[in-house]
Design a protein around this motif. Structure first.
Motif, PDB file in Angstrom:
ATOM      1  N   TYR A  47      43.279  30.930  37.973  1.00 31.03           N
ATOM      2  CA  TYR A  47      42.160  30.674  38.874  1.00 31.03           C
ATOM      3  C   TYR A  47      41.791  29.192  38.826  1.00 31.03           C
ATOM      4  O   TYR A  47      41.956  28.520  37.819  1.00 31.03           O
ATOM      5  N   GLU A 103      41.660  37.188  46.007  1.00 33.26           N
ATOM      6  CA  GLU A 103      40.288  37.580  46.338  1.00 33.26           C
ATOM      7  C   GLU A 103      40.101  37.796  47.834  1.00 33.26           C
ATOM      8  O   GLU A 103      39.128  38.432  48.267  1.00 33.26           O
ATOM      9  N   ALA A 106      39.812  41.460  48.627  1.00 37.47           N
ATOM     10  CA  ALA A 106      38.785  42.250  47.943  1.00 37.47           C
ATOM     11  C   ALA A 106      37.901  42.940  48.973  1.00 37.47           C
ATOM     12  O   ALA A 106      37.479  42.335  49.963  1.00 37.47           O
ATOM     13  N   SER A 133      43.566  33.024  42.158  1.00 37.73           N
ATOM     14  CA  SER A 133      42.275  33.226  42.812  1.00 37.73           C
ATOM     15  C   SER A 133      41.457  31.956  42.620  1.00 37.73           C
ATOM     16  O   SER A 133      41.779  31.113  41.780  1.00 37.73           O
ATOM     17  N   LEU A 137      38.891  36.595  37.843  1.00 38.48           N
ATOM     18  CA  LEU A 137      39.038  37.929  38.425  1.00 38.48           C
ATOM     19  C   LEU A 137      37.840  38.845  38.180  1.00 38.48           C
ATOM     20  O   LEU A 137      37.490  39.645  39.064  1.00 38.48           O
ATOM     21  N   ILE A 140      35.240  38.875  40.986  1.00 39.39           N
ATOM     22  CA  ILE A 140      35.621  39.276  42.342  1.00 39.39           C
ATOM     23  C   ILE A 140      35.119  40.701  42.608  1.00 39.39           C
ATOM     24  O   ILE A 140      35.219  41.575  41.752  1.00 39.39           O
ATOM     25  N   TRP A 142      35.804  43.739  43.655  1.00 38.87           N
ATOM     26  CA  TRP A 142      36.764  44.789  43.987  1.00 38.87           C
ATOM     27  C   TRP A 142      36.017  46.101  44.202  1.00 38.87           C
ATOM     28  O   TRP A 142      35.050  46.403  43.495  1.00 38.87           O
TER      29      TRP A 142
END
Length: 242
Positions: A47, A103, A106, A133, A137, A140, A142
């Motif tokens: 990231y 992302e 997502a 990303s 993570l 994010i 999700w």
């Protein structure tokens, strides 16, 4: 060799590890260049801010794998709307799978399920998988809990640190040298203060300057840069954050 790139996508020819100024990212660069994959590093999550070089590293890894005559798959998830989630199916045996900006999918159920299934299949086979990303993570949103659990608990995680100004200057000068273009430190500093500071934009600018230098049979100087700006040959964007 089965190279898999979705229609209309091509790897950049100049995306290579040798062209990447590592800065504070030496450990990550070393890992990506390794051939062997263990049970711990089959999944690598990177990231970092936009323009920090994530796409360059993914495509460099793809080129390296292609040179070994092994199959690769690369997909920028920012363009996921151009394809069906089914594009992620059937990649179990692919030597390297790279997914950029995950992302971006997502909250999209079909894409999240396709990504979950892909990771499950590749974990079983320890197939090398690299995802990127712009933020960690766990941050994010999700909507598929099982996917969030997998992404938050599997693989090695690296933050891709942006280059410091001095490192950017060195990177610009090295890129110029690779193209046979001399770039003085004064010109490099001028560029950093008047143009977007992400490395891809700066490297694209170097390509334009190389073409203009050849066309005009002149070396790149600050007066020439100012003239190119006035003529609209290059687009200047002042960095108000300096």
């Amino acid at each position: 060799m089965n190279t898999q790139l979705p229609l209309r996508l091509q790897l950049r020819d100049d995306a290579a590890f040798k062209n990447f100024k590592s800065g504070r990212n030496t450990e990550l660069l070393s890992l990506l260049q390794q051939d062997a994959v263990s049970e711990h590093d089959w999944l690598t999550c990177i990231y970092g801010e936009r323009g920090s070089g994530k796409s360059h590293l993914l495509q460099a890894a793809c080129h390296q794998t292609q040179h070994r005559q092994e199959a690769i798959f690369y997909l920028p998830m920012s363009q996921a709307s151009d394809w069906s989630p089914a594009v992620l199916a059937g990649l179990e045996e692919t030597a390297l799978v790279c997914l950029d900006d995950v992302e971006c999918v997502a909250g999209q159920g079909p894409w999240e399920m396709a990504l979950f299934n892909l990771l499950e299949a590749r974990r079983t086979r320890r197939g090398r998988t690299i995802i990127t990303s712009t933020k960690p993570l766990p941050g994010i949103a999700w909507t598929l809990p099982d996917l969030a659990t997998r992404l938050n608990g599997w693989g090695l995680v690296f933050e891709l640190h942006a280059l410091r100004d001095e490192e950017k200057i060195q990177a610009l000068q090295q890129r110029g040298k690779n193209r046979g273009l001399e770039l003085s430190e004064d010109v490099a500093r001028y560029v950093l203060t008047r143009y977007p500071r992400d490395m891809q934009t700066l490297f694209d600018l170097m390509e334009t300057l190389d073409q203009e230098s050849l066309a005009r049979q002149r070396r790149i100087t600050i007066p020439l840069l100012r003239r190119l700006e006035q003529e609209g040959a290059v687009n200047r964007v002042t960095n108000i954050s300096l």
